[in-house]
Design a protein around this motif. Structure first.
Motif, PDB file in Angstrom:
ATOM      1  N   PHE A 185      -8.287  82.055  37.635  1.00 31.83           N
ATOM      2  CA  PHE A 185      -9.466  82.839  37.253  1.00 31.83           C
ATOM      3  C   PHE A 185     -10.572  82.802  38.303  1.00 31.83           C
ATOM      4  CE2 PHE A 185      -7.118  81.051  33.727  1.00 31.83           C
ATOM      5  CZ  PHE A 185      -6.625  82.229  33.183  1.00 31.83           C
ATOM      6  N   LYS A 186     -10.411  81.939  39.309  1.00 29.65           N
ATOM      7  CA  LYS A 186     -11.362  81.909  40.435  1.00 29.65           C
ATOM      8  C   LYS A 186     -10.550  81.837  41.718  1.00 29.65           C
ATOM      9  CE  LYS A 186     -15.059  79.469  38.036  1.00 29.65           C
ATOM     10  NZ  LYS A 186     -15.701  78.155  37.903  1.00 29.65           N
ATOM     11  N   PRO A 187      -9.829  82.919  42.017  1.00 33.80           N
ATOM     12  CA  PRO A 187      -8.901  82.844  43.155  1.00 33.80           C
ATOM     13  C   PRO A 187      -9.611  82.607  44.482  1.00 33.80           C
ATOM     14  CG  PRO A 187      -9.023  85.087  42.277  1.00 33.80           C
ATOM     15  CD  PRO A 187      -9.789  84.228  41.334  1.00 33.80           C
ATOM     16  N   GLU A 188     -10.926  82.862  44.522  1.00 31.64           N
ATOM     17  CA  GLU A 188     -11.637  82.636  45.787  1.00 31.64           C
ATOM     18  C   GLU A 188     -11.890  81.150  46.040  1.00 31.64           C
ATOM     19  OE1 GLU A 188     -12.639  84.247  43.150  1.00 31.64           O
ATOM     20  OE2 GLU A 188     -14.365  83.100  42.424  1.00 31.64           O
ATOM     21  N   ASP A 189     -11.844  80.320  44.994  1.00 33.17           N
ATOM     22  CA  ASP A 189     -11.975  78.871  45.202  1.00 33.17           C
ATOM     23  C   ASP A 189     -10.761  78.365  45.974  1.00 33.17           C
ATOM     24  OD1 ASP A 189     -14.256  78.964  43.738  1.00 33.17           O
ATOM     25  OD2 ASP A 189     -13.542  77.712  42.066  1.00 33.17           O
ATOM     26  N   LYS A 190     -11.022  77.527  46.950  1.00 29.94           N
ATOM     27  CA  LYS A 190      -9.891  77.050  47.782  1.00 29.94           C
ATOM     28  C   LYS A 190      -8.940  76.147  47.001  1.00 29.94           C
ATOM     29  CE  LYS A 190     -11.195  77.571  52.521  1.00 29.94           C
ATOM     30  NZ  LYS A 190     -12.526  78.224  52.402  1.00 29.94           N
ATOM     31  N   GLY A 191      -9.478  75.372  46.060  1.00 25.98           N
ATOM     32  CA  GLY A 191      -8.627  74.450  45.301  1.00 25.98           C
ATOM     33  C   GLY A 191      -8.287  73.211  46.118  1.00 25.98           C
ATOM     34  N   THR A 192      -7.120  72.653  45.825  1.00 25.33           N
ATOM     35  CA  THR A 192      -6.697  71.412  46.494  1.00 25.33           C
ATOM     36  C   THR A 192      -5.454  71.658  47.319  1.00 25.33           C
ATOM     37  OG1 THR A 192      -7.508  70.115  44.636  1.00 25.33           O
ATOM     38  CG2 THR A 192      -5.912  69.038  46.076  1.00 25.33           C
ATOM     39  N   PHE A 193      -5.442  71.139  48.535  1.00 27.14           N
ATOM     40  CA  PHE A 193      -4.225  71.164  49.348  1.00 27.14           C
ATOM     41  C   PHE A 193      -3.595  69.785  49.348  1.00 27.14           C
ATOM     42  CE2 PHE A 193      -5.482  75.246  50.953  1.00 27.14           C
ATOM     43  CZ  PHE A 193      -4.265  75.849  51.213  1.00 27.14           C
ATOM     44  N   ILE A 194      -2.305  69.761  49.077  1.00 28.22           N
ATOM     45  CA  ILE A 194      -1.582  68.502  49.132  1.00 28.22           C
ATOM     46  C   ILE A 194      -0.808  68.529  50.423  1.00 28.22           C
ATOM     47  CG2 ILE A 194      -0.003  66.989  47.892  1.00 28.22           C
ATOM     48  CD1 ILE A 194      -1.032  68.270  45.452  1.00 28.22           C
ATOM     49  N   VAL A 195      -1.110  67.590  51.279  1.00 29.43           N
ATOM     50  CA  VAL A 195      -0.569  67.670  52.632  1.00 29.43           C
ATOM     51  C   VAL A 195       0.236  66.420  52.943  1.00 29.43           C
ATOM     52  CG1 VAL A 195      -2.408  69.152  53.486  1.00 29.43           C
ATOM     53  CG2 VAL A 195      -2.696  66.672  53.544  1.00 29.43           C
ATOM     54  N   LYS A 196       0.981  66.508  54.005  1.00 29.40           N
ATOM     55  CA  LYS A 196       1.791  65.380  54.453  1.00 29.40           C
ATOM     56  C   LYS A 196       0.862  64.254  54.892  1.00 29.40           C
ATOM     57  CE  LYS A 196       6.009  64.972  56.973  1.00 29.40           C
ATOM     58  NZ  LYS A 196       7.119  65.702  57.477  1.00 29.40           N
ATOM     59  N   GLU A 197       1.376  63.038  54.772  1.00 27.15           N
ATOM     60  CA  GLU A 197       0.569  61.904  55.190  1.00 27.15           C
ATOM     61  C   GLU A 197       0.345  61.941  56.692  1.00 27.15           C
ATOM     62  OE1 GLU A 197       1.010  57.529  53.722  1.00 27.15           O
ATOM     63  OE2 GLU A 197       2.558  58.918  53.096  1.00 27.15           O
ATOM     64  N   GLU A 198      -0.897  61.646  57.051  1.00 29.37           N
ATOM     65  CA  GLU A 198      -1.162  61.641  58.483  1.00 29.37           C
ATOM     66  C   GLU A 198      -0.957  60.235  59.003  1.00 29.37           C
ATOM     67  OE1 GLU A 198      -4.962  64.089  58.893  1.00 29.37           O
ATOM     68  OE2 GLU A 198      -4.670  63.605  56.803  1.00 29.37           O
ATOM     69  N   ASP A 199      -1.038  60.089  60.331  1.00 27.21           N
ATOM     70  CA  ASP A 199      -0.823  58.719  60.806  1.00 27.21           C
ATOM     71  C   ASP A 199      -2.006  57.836  60.401  1.00 27.21           C
ATOM     72  OD1 ASP A 199      -2.602  58.051  63.153  1.00 27.21           O
ATOM     73  OD2 ASP A 199      -1.803  59.990  63.781  1.00 27.21           O
ATOM     74  N   ASP A 200      -1.700  56.569  60.284  1.00 27.83           N
ATOM     75  CA  ASP A 200      -2.610  55.648  59.625  1.00 27.83           C
ATOM     76  C   ASP A 200      -4.013  55.585  60.205  1.00 27.83           C
ATOM     77  OD1 ASP A 200      -1.243  54.883  57.491  1.00 27.83           O
ATOM     78  OD2 ASP A 200      -1.156  52.747  58.010  1.00 27.83           O
ATOM     79  N   ASP A 201      -4.124  55.652  61.544  1.00 29.34           N
ATOM     80  CA  ASP A 201      -5.448  55.518  62.150  1.00 29.34           C
ATOM     81  C   ASP A 201      -6.356  56.666  61.728  1.00 29.34           C
ATOM     82  OD1 ASP A 201      -4.826  53.217  63.337  1.00 29.34           O
ATOM     83  OD2 ASP A 201      -4.223  54.116  65.254  1.00 29.34           O
ATOM     84  N   LEU A 202      -5.731  57.838  61.707  1.00 32.97           N
ATOM     85  CA  LEU A 202      -6.489  59.019  61.319  1.00 32.97           C
ATOM     86  C   LEU A 202      -6.958  58.880  59.871  1.00 32.97           C
ATOM     87  CD1 LEU A 202      -6.566  61.367  63.371  1.00 32.97           C
ATOM     88  CD2 LEU A 202      -5.294  62.687  61.703  1.00 32.97           C
ATOM     89  N   VAL A 203      -6.039  58.382  59.049  1.00 35.09           N
ATOM     90  CA  VAL A 203      -6.362  58.220  57.638  1.00 35.09           C
ATOM     91  C   VAL A 203      -7.529  57.259  57.483  1.00 35.09           C
ATOM     92  CG1 VAL A 203      -5.534  57.309  55.442  1.00 35.09           C
ATOM     93  CG2 VAL A 203      -4.056  58.743  56.831  1.00 35.09           C
ATOM     94  N   LYS A 204      -7.461  56.157  58.226  1.00 37.03           N
ATOM     95  CA  LYS A 204      -8.527  55.156  58.126  1.00 37.03           C
ATOM     96  C   LYS A 204      -9.859  55.779  58.515  1.00 37.03           C
ATOM     97  CE  LYS A 204      -5.796  51.387  59.429  1.00 37.03           C
ATOM     98  NZ  LYS A 204      -5.504  50.419  60.460  1.00 37.03           N
ATOM     99  N   ALA A 205      -9.825  56.543  59.611  1.00 40.08           N
ATOM    100  CA  ALA A 205     -11.062  57.140  60.096  1.00 40.08           C
ATOM    101  C   ALA A 205     -11.624  58.116  59.071  1.00 40.08           C
ATOM    102  CB  ALA A 205     -10.800  57.851  61.412  1.00 40.08           C
ATOM    103  N   ARG A 206     -10.700  58.767  58.343  1.00 40.01           N
ATOM    104  CA  ARG A 206     -11.173  59.806  57.424  1.00 40.01           C
ATOM    105  C   ARG A 206     -11.343  59.316  55.992  1.00 40.01           C
ATOM    106  NH1 ARG A 206      -7.690  65.046  58.509  1.00 40.01           N
ATOM    107  NH2 ARG A 206      -8.685  65.584  56.563  1.00 40.01           N
ATOM    108  N   ALA A 207     -11.023  58.032  55.779  1.00 43.99           N
ATOM    109  CA  ALA A 207     -11.056  57.535  54.401  1.00 43.99           C
ATOM    110  C   ALA A 207     -12.500  57.320  53.935  1.00 43.99           C
ATOM    111  CB  ALA A 207     -10.259  56.248  54.294  1.00 43.99           C
TER     112      ALA A 207
END
Ligand code: ADP
Ligand code: ASP
Ligand code: MG
Length: 475
Positions: free
Chosen positions: A293-315
């Protein structure tokens, strides 16, 4: 070559003429943008529940209920047909199909009523009818809106074993059938509209993938085609920080990795079926959860796990969401005689498995003097009896002192990739709950380390969810 998009619409996204008209628009938009679109649909909201109730009534011999429901099924579906299908020939064609399926419903329920028993196989034959109705209407509505759509029943595509009610797909066999049937349709520019939830054994006996399983159907089809993306259209704008029905302030999480999503859905975020993550994970196909009902909302993307350092930086958000599974009981097997005795755990869970009960959470004290685990409240009597039977000798010898269950409890789970990298966060969670006067009866850290689950008394559950949600949004 154009990209392929699998789009799944949930029950509320097709449950009213307005909703289905919106679903049609959403499909057309992607088609107009040049995508190849495969649609998967659930039954209209409420229909699978109605079919389930009908089978229970049939077992009791309530023929009157069955007759009434047969009429109700026709009326409910024809209401959409009347509003959405333009051509009178097309209308008459779909009406005939709806009447035929309703009669099939009547015959199946009548058979159940005579036998006084509904086998899992019979249940699947009845429960799968919901999607067989809806797929015809949605395909017809797309045609009426000018699209080249046609319906396909996934009993022709998804091959499963014969675990009725919760069947397991054979991806190799499913791939072959799906590619043979669906690919040529896409090459002709058509939009195949598939039934969610149902499949069939190799012998062509109808099975279902478990309640809420249309998400799983979309993921399976997405994996075997393979698709470039899988979009799950629902009635909320993606996966939120908590169930919006419990926490009004819940907000959309823009990105989650597969492990976080798997834990969230496993621990009760109904927005996505727990099994729907797996088939696409290995292939790295992104899944988007978005609002019909709100197709313009981006919603949630489920993505592949990134490498750990990146995850830590973005956590930035250590904990991303909180879920609750209500109506559980915590069962404990305890006794000093258990110390170091091999096989107690195996026998305990063997006894539980014999009752067909699933165990969402297990904890064991390090002293090995007790094992606790949760089971759905309505299975607790069967589980306790089975345990008494299995441990009869140990109980008589007092090696096992007690096998007992709490009153109603809930499993509250905090999920976030940052949990595994951020020291002290568990302590903060416990302090926050302590300050809110919530008693914690047991703790388990999810095997994937991105979740912590806590058992609290049922009447503390909402408070615990609100408290943890506040903790998430304040951090
Ligand atoms: P569909 O019929 O589209 O499959 P479901 O009812 O199965 O929809 O799932 C969507 C519902 O999941 C939402 O309406 C919402 O109430 C519930 N839900 C539970 N937890 C969450 C969460 N964390 N984020 C979003 N929705 C949630
Ligand atoms: N119609 C099925 C159910 O209600 C499957 C689904 O909607 O995902 O469980
Ligand atoms: Mg669902």
């Amino acid at each position: 070559m154009s990209s392929t998009l699998v789009m799944k619409f949930g029950g509320t996204s097709v449950g009213t003429p307005e909703a289905m008209a919106q679903a049609v628009k959403n499909v057309q938009k992607s088609k107009e943008e040049g995508m190849d679109v495969v649609v998967v649909t659930s039954a209209l909201s409420g229909i699978t529940n109605l079919l389930t109730e009908s089978t229970a009534r049939a077992v009791q011999g309530d023929e009157e209920f069955i007759e009434r429901t047969e009429v109700e099924l026709i009326e409910k579906h024809l209401f959409l047909v009347d509003k959405l299908i333009k051509s009178s020939e097309e209308k008459a064609e779909i009406r005939k199909e709806i009447e035929r399926l309703s009669q099939e419903f009547g015959r199946l329920c009548h058979a159940i009523s005579i036998l006084g028993e509904a086998t899992p196989r019979a249940l699947d034959a009845v429960l799968s009818l919901g999607e067989r109705f809806s797929v015809r209407i949605l395909a017809g509505a797309l045609v009426s809106a000018g699209a080249e759509a046609l319906f396909v029943e996934t009993s022709q595509l998804i091959v499963t074993d014969d675990s009725f009610q919760e069947a397991h797909p054979d991806l190799e066999k499913t791939r072959e059938k799906t590619q043979n049937i669906i690919k040529p349709l896409l090459e002709e520019g058509k939009i195949p509209v598939l039934t969610g939830y149902l499949a069939a054994t190799e012998e062509e006996i109808t099975t279902t993938l478990g309640r809420g399983g249309s998400d799983y159907s979309a993921a399976i089809i997405g994996a075997v085609l393979p698709a470039d993306e899988v979009w799950i259209w629902t009635d909320v704008s993606g996966v939120m920080t908590a169930d919006p029905r419990i926490v009004q302030q819940a907000r959309t999480i823009s990105e989650l990795n597969y492990r976080e999503m798997a834990e969230l859905s496993y621990f009760g975020a109904k927005v996505l079926h727990p099994k729907a993550v797996r088939p696409v994970v290995e292939l790295g196909i992104p899944v988007r959860i978005c609002n019909t009902f709100k197709p313009e909302d981006k919603g949630t993307f489920i993505v592949k796990e990134e490498d750990d350092d990146l995850v830590k930086a973005r956590a930035r958000h250590v904990v991303k969401a909180v879920t609750a599974i209500p109506s559980q009981r915590l069962v404990t097997v305890e006794g000093r005689g258990m110390l170091g005795v091999p096989g107690v755990a195996a026998r305990t869970f063997g006894a539980v498995a014999a009752t067909g009960t699933s165990v969402p959470l297990i904890t064991q004290a390090s002293s090995e003097q007790s094992i606790s685990f949760s089971v759905p409240s309505d299975s607790v009597d069967a589980v306790l009896s089975s345990l008494y039977e299995v441990f009869e000798t140990e109980i008589a010898r007092r090696d096992i002192d007690r096998v007992w269950a709490t009153g109603d409890v809930a499993i509250i789970t905090a999920v976030g990739n940052g949990l595994q990298h951020t020291p002290g966060v568990a302590g903060q969670i416990f302090s926050a709950l302590g300050a809110a006067n919530v008693n914690i009866y047991a703790i388990a850290q999810g095997s994937s380390k991105v979740a912590i689950s806590l058992i609290v008394m049922a009447n503390d559950a909402e408070r615990a969810v609100h408290t943890l949600h506040h903790f998430i949004t304040a951090n």
